[in-house]
Design an enzyme around this catalytic site. Structure first.
Site, short mmCIF file in Angstrom:
data_model
loop_
_atom_site.label_atom_id
_atom_site.label_comp_id
_atom_site.label_asym_id
_atom_site.label_seq_id
_atom_site.Cartn_x
_atom_site.Cartn_y
_atom_site.Cartn_z
N GLU A 59 22.24 37.71 16.13
CA GLU A 59 23.02 37.35 14.95
C GLU A 59 24.08 36.30 15.27
O GLU A 59 25.09 36.17 14.58
CB GLU A 59 23.70 38.60 14.34
CG GLU A 59 24.63 39.34 15.27
CD GLU A 59 23.96 40.46 16.06
OE1 GLU A 59 24.68 41.39 16.44
OE2 GLU A 59 22.73 40.41 16.26
N ASP B 278 29.38 34.80 15.14
CA ASP B 278 28.64 36.05 15.21
C ASP B 278 28.86 36.82 13.90
O ASP B 278 30.00 36.95 13.45
CB ASP B 278 29.11 36.89 16.40
CG ASP B 278 28.29 38.16 16.58
OD1 ASP B 278 27.25 38.09 17.26
OD2 ASP B 278 28.69 39.21 16.02
N ILE B 279 27.77 37.30 13.29
CA ILE B 279 27.89 38.06 12.04
C ILE B 279 28.66 39.35 12.32
O ILE B 279 28.33 40.10 13.24
CB ILE B 279 26.51 38.38 11.45
CG1 ILE B 279 25.77 37.08 11.11
CG2 ILE B 279 26.65 39.25 10.19
CD1 ILE B 279 24.36 37.30 10.61
N CYS C 176 0.84 -1.20 0.00
CA CYS C 176 0.00 0.00 0.00
C CYS C 176 0.88 1.25 0.00
O CYS C 176 2.06 1.21 0.33
CB CYS C 176 -0.96 0.01 1.19
SG CYS C 176 -0.20 0.46 2.75
N ASP D 86 16.93 41.24 8.29
CA ASP D 86 16.24 39.94 8.35
C ASP D 86 16.61 39.07 7.15
O ASP D 86 16.81 37.86 7.29
CB ASP D 86 14.72 40.16 8.37
CG ASP D 86 14.23 40.67 9.72
OD1 ASP D 86 15.01 40.65 10.69
OD2 ASP D 86 13.06 41.09 9.79
N ARG E 276 28.36 19.60 7.04
CA ARG E 276 28.58 18.24 6.56
C ARG E 276 27.90 17.24 7.48
O ARG E 276 27.25 17.60 8.45
CB ARG E 276 30.09 17.96 6.47
CG ARG E 276 30.80 18.82 5.43
CD ARG E 276 32.28 18.51 5.37
NE ARG E 276 32.94 19.26 4.31
CZ ARG E 276 34.25 19.26 4.10
NH1 ARG E 276 35.04 18.54 4.88
NH2 ARG E 276 34.78 19.97 3.12
N HIS F 280 0.50 -0.61 11.62
CA HIS F 280 0.16 -0.67 10.20
C HIS F 280 0.12 -2.13 9.73
O HIS F 280 -0.81 -2.54 9.01
CB HIS F 280 1.20 0.12 9.39
CG HIS F 280 0.97 0.08 7.92
ND1 HIS F 280 1.87 -0.48 7.04
CD2 HIS F 280 -0.05 0.56 7.16
CE1 HIS F 280 1.41 -0.38 5.81
NE2 HIS F 280 0.25 0.25 5.85
#
Length: 305
Positions: A216, A173-174, A58, A190, A205, A85
């Site tokens: 951020e 951190d950006i 099914c 944003d 990975r 099932h």
């Protein structure tokens, strides 16, 4: 999916999983409808109903077969769905044979209905899990939030012990994010956060998990055989973002991050590891940004990018 191995999920993947599950449920209702039609109108049952391995034929079985690379709780929930099932299909075969032989009893019907009810309950439990998992993801970036980081931390610790791997934590951190907001506006900020999240996730990975820690800041959990391998991974992920500027209104916004990388010691808390990585990251900020700094348990700093 990276190199045949699934990294941690994002909110879009959870939504897709819910959609695929709902479609599988719809297909199984259609299968149950065949049984009802046979009982009420008669006719010849097809293999979807009476084959000894009908549970493998099914459409719902295709959904079950597609589930892989799950955490321990998901494995348990999916296994329960799979069990019921198979029971539903077994009880359906018994009921169909009784229908054909005109020997249906209330006990047979009740057994089928009970199996169907348990099957639906098992599916509902999994859907509750998926919805709760969704609530642990950031709606802006789609990444799991720090609450998920803390729960995954324990699972990864157990796996690393089994596989004799060393765990590492990378905090990022950006760089100059306030300048991005001031120059381009908060909507652009944003967009940058969303793009950075997608880029960082694309650069992860097998067995690397990326999380939005707040504002951020992002955190990645890594597994490595030694410090050199971990340092390469930290430098790789920081360079990966640097090499992929963000396009907005026909212009490119160069975005970089500064990272702090630290080993997670045996039996220490996530909070302690985050504290060391945070210090290394801010050392990198004062040293010029756009770099990855490795710190050891004693607080020494090494620039690896």
């Amino acid at each position: 999916m990276v190199n045949g191995c699934k990294t941690n999920t994002n909110i879009n993947e959870i939504d897709r999983a819910l959609g695929e599950l709902n479609l599988a449920i719809k297909n199984h209702y259609e299968w149950a409808g065949k049984l009802l039609r046979l009982e009420l109108l008669g006719g010849e049952p097809d293999d979807d109903l009476i084959h000894i391995e009908s549970h493998k034929r099914c459409h719902f079985s295709y959904w079950l077969a597609a589930q892989a690379e799950m955490d321990d709780l998901q494995v348990e929930l999916i296994s329960e769905i799979n069990r019921w099932h198979e029971i539903v299909h077994h009880q359906a075969r018994l009921l169909i044979n009784a229908i054909i032989a005109s020997t249906v009893t209330s006990e047979l019907l009740d057994d089928y209905l009970k199996a169907q009810q348990e099957f639906i309950q098992a599916i509902d439990s999994y859907k509750v899990y998926l919805f709760s998992l969704r609530n642990l993801h950031d709606t802006l970036t789609g990444l799991p939030l720090r609450q998920m980081l803390y729960s995954d931390f324990a699972l990864r610790r157990q796996r690393c012990r089994r596989e004799d791997k060393q765990r590492w934590l990378l905090m990022m951190d950006i760089d100059r994010f306030k300048r991005i907001n001031d120059t381009w506006g908060h909507n652009a900020g944003d967009e940058v956060l969303r793009s950075v999240a997608l880029t960082l996730k694309a650069g992860t990975r097998c067995k690397e998990g990326i999380y939005r820690f707040g504002g951020e800041e992002f955190v990645m959990l890594l597994e490595a055989d030694n410090e050199r391998e971990a340092a390469r991974a930290g430098a790789r992920i920081c360079r990966y973002l640097e090499q992929r500027p963000i396009k907005r209104d026909g212009e490119e916004i160069q975005v970089t991050v500064t990272g702090g990388l630290t080993p997670i010691l045996e039996d220490e808390s996530l909070h302690e590891a985050i504290g060391r990585a945070d210090k290394a990251m801010y050392f990198g900020k004062t040293a010029g940004r756009n770099r990855c700094i490795v710190t050891g348990p004693k607080g020494e700093f090494i620039n690896v990018s």
